[in-house]
Enzyme design. Structure first.
Site, PDB file in Angstrom:
ATOM      1  CD  GLU A 101      84.507  78.331 -80.012  1.00 32.48           C
ATOM      2  OE1 GLU A 101      84.427  78.651 -81.215  1.00 32.48           O
ATOM      3  OE2 GLU A 101      83.785  77.175 -79.632  1.00 32.48           O
ATOM      4  CG  ASP A 123      74.651  90.436 -65.821  1.00 30.13           C
ATOM      5  OD1 ASP A 123      73.762  90.472 -66.605  1.00 30.13           O
ATOM      6  OD2 ASP A 123      75.757  89.808 -65.522  1.00 30.13           O
ATOM      7  CB  ILE A 176     114.498  82.176 -81.572  1.00 33.89           C
ATOM      8  CG1 ILE A 176     115.324  83.207 -80.963  1.00 33.89           C
ATOM      9  CG2 ILE A 176     114.743  82.058 -82.885  1.00 33.89           C
ATOM     10  CD1 ILE A 176     116.863  82.953 -80.591  1.00 33.89           C
ATOM     11  CB  ALA A 183     110.831  79.299 -73.130  1.00 35.85           C
ATOM     12  NE  ARG A 211      88.474  75.289 -78.601  1.00 33.92           N
ATOM     13  CZ  ARG A 211      86.915  75.367 -78.753  1.00 33.92           C
ATOM     14  NH1 ARG A 211      86.492  75.222 -77.649  1.00 33.92           N
ATOM     15  NH2 ARG A 211      86.545  75.410 -79.646  1.00 33.92           N
ATOM     16  CG  HIS A 222     118.382  79.004 -68.876  1.00 30.13           C
ATOM     17  ND1 HIS A 222     117.626  80.297 -69.190  1.00 30.13           N
ATOM     18  CD2 HIS A 222     118.032  78.822 -67.541  1.00 30.13           C
ATOM     19  CE1 HIS A 222     116.650  80.321 -68.074  1.00 30.13           C
ATOM     20  NE2 HIS A 222     116.864  79.405 -67.182  1.00 30.13           N
ATOM     21  CG  ASP A 228      79.127  65.315 -85.458  1.00 27.90           C
ATOM     22  OD1 ASP A 228      77.981  64.992 -85.774  1.00 27.90           O
ATOM     23  OD2 ASP A 228      79.548  66.689 -85.810  1.00 27.90           O
ATOM     24  N   GLY A 229      79.099  61.871 -82.020  1.00 32.02           N
ATOM     25  CA  GLY A 229      80.064  60.682 -81.481  1.00 32.02           C
ATOM     26  C   GLY A 229      80.820  61.019 -80.059  1.00 32.02           C
ATOM     27  CE  LYS A 271      84.325  58.060 -79.929  1.00 30.29           C
ATOM     28  NZ  LYS A 271      84.399  57.037 -78.968  1.00 30.29           N
TER      29      LYS A 271
END
Length: 660
Positions: free
Chosen positions: A434, A347, A88, A139, A619, A104, A529-530, A532
């Site tokens: 991604e 390949d 849910i 869950a 991510r 449960h 960009d550092g 981070k």
């Protein structure tokens, strides 16, 4: 107190009765339509709701915004779930001011997930129980409100244990529901380090593997005895079901699966022997063991097997397009380690798979998927499982060659997907982490997280949206035309043979390969960009084991699923990755062959990737589906992966002109 209830099965019925007895006002009940392929031995929530005059619904997707809105209009003060079979969504859980609670059938945090009743018997547990806990997004992970223990007797089978759990659930709810109504409950957080999670069981999971100990097989019989589908085996191609059994400590040198005697019907196991007390041949009637032996034509020394004899001789044919790539070559190694796969690969190169070229069950053709379309179509038709792993998946190419990314990653793969639809072949498609883009969720969830990308004038998103659209096309083919599929989303897999240093020299590689090249050449490590940005790095061995289990597809649990494959515990920024890699490099035995470390250098993403680039700050995967479908979790620490990846690449460098 007004409530909305989600319920199914006997537990659903008794939960509803307990709520009414405790004085709750049930505004609506949500349940499921019965599955015609499932033996319905349990009470009907729909019938009970109708008899009690309570509105009842069985939507295919209760989490659809229209149903969320309708539930919101009911203004529930509290929500209850009693054996409802779907997760849910959080939007519904947040509708009730007093919260949402789930019943449960185990002693949480043990046996989270599906079918805990059956799993505790399969695993030979001596105790289980029922738990009422607060519902959260994950869950079965919310705080525990109440628990009641239930002893499992040696002669308990699934149905007797089910009755015990129902009795315990009634007691638990009688004691606890009044306290919830009056806001007088004590909640105890679950201990995550003690949690175990088990996936859905299907009838196909209950085959008897005779090389296992007799006690293990007896537990399997107990776990799925009537009215469940039953444990089964084969005599040749004849399937039979074992409904009841006994363990015999019979010392025998007979091969596992051999018939030791007919009366009683004793079968040799990996340890001891199993007596088949009652069973059933095919769709016939139940009979005692010795009569079953006569019906099946068994004699002393006959051999049983876990699958039909004709199936046992047939190798599964796996087509891997992009077989020389990082995932392709490691997956090939894993498949060939088993004795029941035939691998066909294509390949444009073969350097990473040269070690397999003489293997009798590996068949390779050098070629380009955009040219060898006839070969590909023929082999899609010929094979059982298709993995199209060909893609441009390096960020600099998204801005440097966006049209080439689209043509290869989308157009060529769409053609392969359509071949799978045409010939009704199973496809295991590599989606990507991604696709989540700039999602702000703490954990990226396959079924609930939004997929958020930047504007059209940021071409770095062409890879993400190409993959996302293919995901949606595959899903639609599954829904509308019955395509058998699984989508898997790798989260920053690392290990030996990830790209190569030559690719890194032109900037067309993943992060760790680029960093290793910097160390090898004595050039500064560039922190975009550092550095981070955080990622969750996953060892290739963990990733391949999960992918192998998807191919195995025990009980068809992976069909129609999207599965993140990543290690949420191995989260680190790119800067931290660089520091860990540097520390490993400095203590490596080949370190003296390479130049001094040139330091870290912060650069802007636009100067490195070009205009049109955007990055993602974090991510982190939810691996709930991997737990449920694969019984999988990652095991390998990030430092070990870094050490092995670095060692592999350093040993590929020509050291003849390096200082010693």
């Amino acid at each position: 107190m007004k409530t909305v209830v989600f319920a199914y099965h006997d537990m659903g019925c008794l939960g509803i009765e307990a709520l009414l007895a405790a004085g709750y006002e049930i505004s609506a009940i949500f349940t499921h339509t019965d599955n015609p392929g499932e033996k319905a031995f349990y009470g009907s929530v729909a019938h009970l709701a109708a008899e009690r005059g309570i509105p009842v619904y069985a939507p295919d997707n209760v989490n659809h915004p229209l149903w969320v809105e309708r539930i919101a209009q009911l203004s529930p003060e509290v929500i209850f779930s009693f054996y409802y079979r779907h997760l849910i969504c959080d939007e519904i859980l947040q509708l009730a001011p007093a919260g949402a609670f789930n019943l449960h059938g185990s002693l949480l945090p043990k046996y989270r997930g599906r079918a805990p009743l059956n799993w505790v018997l399969v695993n030979g547990e001596t105790e289980t129980g029922v738990t009422l806990h607060r519902m959260v997004k994950r869950a079965d992970a919310g705080a525990i409100v109440a628990q009641l223990r239930v002893a499992i007797a040696p002669d308990d089978i699934a149905i007797t244990l089910h009755h015990k759990l129902c009795h315990a659930a009634r007691q638990l709810l009688e004691q606890t529901l009044p306290a919830i109504k009056h806001g007088n409950i004590l909640e105890i957080a679950q201990r995550e380090n003690e949690a175990t999670c088990f996936g859905r069981r299907t009838p196909d999971d209950s085959f008897l593997e005779w090389h296992k100990p007799a006690s293990v097989l007896h537990n399997m019989v107990r776990a799925v005895a009537d009215p469940w589908p039953g444990a089964f085996s084969y005599v040749g191609n004849q399937k039979f079901t074992v409904w009841s059994s006994r363990v015999h400590p019979h010392a025998s040198k007979a091969q596992p699966g051999s018939v030791i005697s007919i009366a009683p019907l004793l079968i040799a196991c990996g340890d001891g022997a199993l007596e088949i007390v009652t069973g059933q041949a095919g769709d016939g009637i139940t009979m005692q063991g010795s009569q079953l032996a006569q019906t099946l034509g068994l004699v002393q020394g006959s051999r049983l097997n876990s699958q039909p004899a004709c199936t046992a001789r047939r190798r599964t044919r796996v087509l891997i397009l992009g077989v020389n790539g990082f995932i392709g070559n490691h997956l090939t190694e894993r498949l060939l380690r088993e004795d029941h796969y035939e691998v066909y690969g294509l390949d444009i190169g073969s350097d990473a798979i040269s070690r397999f070229l003489n293997h009798p069950h590996f068949h390779f053709v050098e070629g380009d998927i955009s040219i060898h379309s006839e070969w590909i179509e023929y082999h899609v038709k010929k094979c059982d499982v298709v993995l199209p792993l060909v893609a441009i998946a390096t960020p600099i190419e998204y801005t440097r060659n966006p049209l080439r990314v689209f043509e290869l990653d989308f157009e060529e793969n769409l053609r392969i997907i359509r071949y799978c639809v045409k010939y009704r072949k199973r496809i295991i498609f590599p989606s990507t982490s991604e696709v989540y883009g700039m999602c702000s969720d703490k954990y990226f969830d396959e079924d609930h997280s939004n997929l958020i990308v930047g504007p059209v004038n940021k071409p770095r998103w062409i890879y993400s949206v190409s993959k996302q659209l293919l995901d949606r096309v595959i899903w639609a083919y599954g829904e509308k035309e019955g395509l058998q599929f699984t989508l898997f989303r790798p989260f920053n897999w690392m290990g030996p043979r990830l790209d190569n240093l030559n690719a890194a020299r032109i900037g067309s590689s993943r992060a760790i390969t680029q960093l290793i090249l910097n160390l090898v050449e004595g050039s500064p490590i560039k922190l975009i960009d550092g550095g981070k940005q955080k990622r969750c790095f996953t060892d290739i061995r963990d990733g391949i084991e999960a992918l192998y289990r998807i191919i195995e597809n025990a009980g068809n649990r992976c069909d129609g699923e999207i599965i993140n494959i990543g290690n949420p515990e191995n989260e680190a920024s790119i800067e931290e990755l660089g520091e860990m890699l540097l520390a490993s490099f400095e203590k490596h035995p080949l370190r003296h062959h390479f130049p001094p470390f040139a330091g870290f250098r912060v650069v802007e993403s636009s100067s490195y990737y070009g205009k049109g680039y955007q990055d993602v700050e974090h991510r982190k995967p939810s691996i709930r589906n991997a737990h449920r479908c694969l019984d999988w979790e990652p095991k390998i620490d990030m430092q070990e992966t870094i050490d092995e990846t670095l060692d592999f690449f350093l040993r590929t460098v020509d050291l003849t002109d390096k200082p010693s």
